[in-house]
Enzyme design. Structure first.
Site, PDB file in Angstrom:
ATOM      1  N   GLU A 172      -0.671  11.335  -2.285  1.00 49.12           N
ATOM      2  CA  GLU A 172      -0.296  10.383  -3.377  1.00 49.12           C
ATOM      3  C   GLU A 172      -1.394   9.555  -4.007  1.00 49.12           C
ATOM      4  O   GLU A 172      -1.614   8.150  -3.576  1.00 49.12           O
ATOM      5  CB  GLU A 172       0.515   9.308  -2.854  1.00 49.12           C
ATOM      6  CG  GLU A 172       1.969   9.992  -2.467  1.00 49.12           C
ATOM      7  CD  GLU A 172       3.045   8.898  -1.767  1.00 49.12           C
ATOM      8  OE1 GLU A 172       2.701   7.912  -1.407  1.00 49.12           O
ATOM      9  OE2 GLU A 172       4.290   9.455  -1.711  1.00 49.12           O
ATOM     10  N   GLU A 358       7.468  15.129   0.972  1.00 50.76           N
ATOM     11  CA  GLU A 358       8.100  13.802   1.700  1.00 50.76           C
ATOM     12  C   GLU A 358       9.500  13.732   1.056  1.00 50.76           C
ATOM     13  O   GLU A 358       9.507  13.789  -0.274  1.00 50.76           O
ATOM     14  CB  GLU A 358       7.213  12.767   1.521  1.00 50.76           C
ATOM     15  CG  GLU A 358       6.036  12.663   2.524  1.00 50.76           C
ATOM     16  CD  GLU A 358       5.241  11.566   2.368  1.00 50.76           C
ATOM     17  OE1 GLU A 358       5.827  10.267   1.946  1.00 50.76           O
ATOM     18  OE2 GLU A 358       4.020  11.428   2.516  1.00 50.76           O
TER      19      GLU A 358
END
Ligand code: GBH
Length: 451
Positions: A172, A358
């Site tokens: 991220e 995720e």
């Protein structure tokens, strides 16, 4: 165990990857042991006011000492893969050129432990724990950090490359850059858009250059990056709100996807940020566009935006419509958003194989009188997202695996220990692990139970 919905492992390909994700700072603890130096998260979390419950990751889940038990648990659930991250400050202290042998030894043991249990290791190289010494020299705002990252990646991939095939460069980059340097919610806690965009650019360049390095060091490597992506929806059907969606999506999603697939930064966003755009050197955009073997998608929730002319630079604002199903964090529960996101990636980019690296939720878990952990909402969240994934696959999305966030309750960044995302409950007073209903369900699913 009865499954509350007709979904079975057999609905997915035999070689579908079934995993859980964790990250080093969130679970390991042992922050000063065996030569580990402080990371920016040690500094940040120790600064009053930064983490909601005033906690740090100094002990966390004590995974550094309990990793065998944690891998046993993952194995017993029937998982085929385990996504973890390496703590850079266990490997380099940000000053010396020689790596810390004890740090390498820990991850070497951990990887051997996965292999011994039939768990495919998926290694994330950067999940936000930059050595503080490097931050003191400018951190990701400095190009020197790209070189330091490559030195770290070189050592780690040489060391583990004979056993680890799947590598994720960054987790991220949006969070690293924007939470870290624009809204200040994460370490190092700065608040400057130009700084955040420069950090972002360096992180992306470090990603691209690491791809080539990993390929050189690891025979048969599978290399990717994990992006946090959000479908972006309009607050209303007005033309203004629709246009706001385009601008918001430009920085949220396309700012990462476009350069990864060779299109450079979106012109629309570059125009909006003007002089705040990052400084780009010759060869940078080519480096970022290094071909990937897969794209990791971290999916949590869609964002709803409205036109907001006063907001710099996107002239958009996030809104939270009433009456929608939400987790305890306030994040909308929207399995359909995952289908939409995956279809959009397949439509707009030559992305190749996708993995959900995720997906997960936080709720108030109930500890029952018999000691069991009641988290039926998390169980339903999981089931509905697996069903959504099955739908996406049926309509052609090339999804090869799913990693639930997370194996364990853990240090949830700016929320400390107030938010639990685990399939396993941690009693932080005793470090006792108890599989929750959601974890039992995932395990039954993986062991082929069906209704
Ligand atoms: C992931 O980030 C992380 O990779 C993982 O470490 C973390 O534990 C997990 O999610 C759960 O949070 O709208 O004010 O609530 C998720 C990325 C973080 C991006 C929160 C959007 C919005 C903050 N998201 N952020 S807010």
């Amino acid at each position: 165990k009865d499954l509350p919905m007709a979904i079975r492992r057999a609905d997915f390909a035999d070689d579908f990857v079934w995993g859980v994700s964790t990250s080093s700072y969130q679970i390991e603890g042992a922050a000063t042991l065996d030569g580990r130096v402080p990371s920016i998260w040690d500094t940040f979390s120790a600064t009053p006011g930064k983490v909601r419950d005033g906690s740090t990751g100094a002990v966390a889940c004590d995974h550094y000492h309990r990793w065998e038990q944690d891998l046993d648990l993952a194995q017993s659930m029937g998982l085929t893969a385990y996504r973890f991250s390496i703590a850079w400050p266990r490997i380099f202290n940000g000053r010396d050129a020689t790596p810390n042998a004890k740090g390498l030894e820990f991850y070497s043991k951990l990887v051997d432990g996965m292999l011994a249990r039939g768990l495919q290791p998926w290694c994330t190289l950067y999940h936000w724990d930059l050595p503080q010494t490097l931050q003191d020299q400018g951190g990701w705002a400095s190009r020197a950090t790209i070189d330091a990252f490559l030195q770290y990646v070189d050592v780690v991939t040489r060391h583990l490359g004979n056993r680890v095939r799947h590598w994720i460069t960054h987790n991220e980059p949006w969070c690293t850059a924007m939470h870290g340097n624009w809204d200040g919610m994460h370490a190092p806690g700065h608040r400057s858009l130009p700084l955040a965009l420069q950090v972002c650019h360096h992180v992306m360049v470090s990603h691209g250059r690491a791809v080539a390095l990993i390929r050189a060091n690891v025979p048969d490597a599978q290399v990717g990056i994990a992006l946090s992506l959000h479908p972006v929806h309009a607050a209303s059907s007005s033309a203004e709100d629709q246009a706001a969606v385009q601008r918001h999506d430009g920085l949220r999603n396309r700012w990462f996807l476009d350069p990864l697939y060779g299109r450079g930064y979106p012109a629309q966003v570059l125009e909006l940020v003007g002089d705040d755009a990052p400084h780009i050197e010759a060869g940078d955009m080519e480096a970022i566009a290094a071909p990937l073997d897969f794209l990791g998608v971290n999916y949590y929730f869609p964002e709803v935006v409205r036109d907001a002319p006063e907001q710099y630079p996107l002239r958009s604002a996030i809104v939270h419509p009433q009456g929608r199903e939400r987790t305890a964090f306030g994040w909308e529960v929207a399995p359909q958003g995952m289908v939409e996101l995956l279809a959009r990636i397949a439509r707009d980019y030559p992305a190749g194989p996708l993995y959900i690296t995720e997906n997960g939720s936080t709720y108030e878990d109930r500890v029952e009188a018999d000691g069991s952990i009641n988290d039926l909402q998390r169980r339903d969240y999981l089931i509905r997202h697996l069903a959504a994934m099955r739908t996406a696959i049926a309509s052609g999305a090339n999804i090869r695996g799913y990693f639930a966030w997370s194996l364990l309750d853990n240090f949830e960044w700016a929320e400390g220990y107030l938010r639990r995302f685990g399939l396993t409950y941690i009693d932080y007073a005793t470090q006792e692990r108890t599989l929750k209903h959601s974890g039992h369900w995932y395990s039954a699913f993986l062991h082929g139970a069906h209704n």
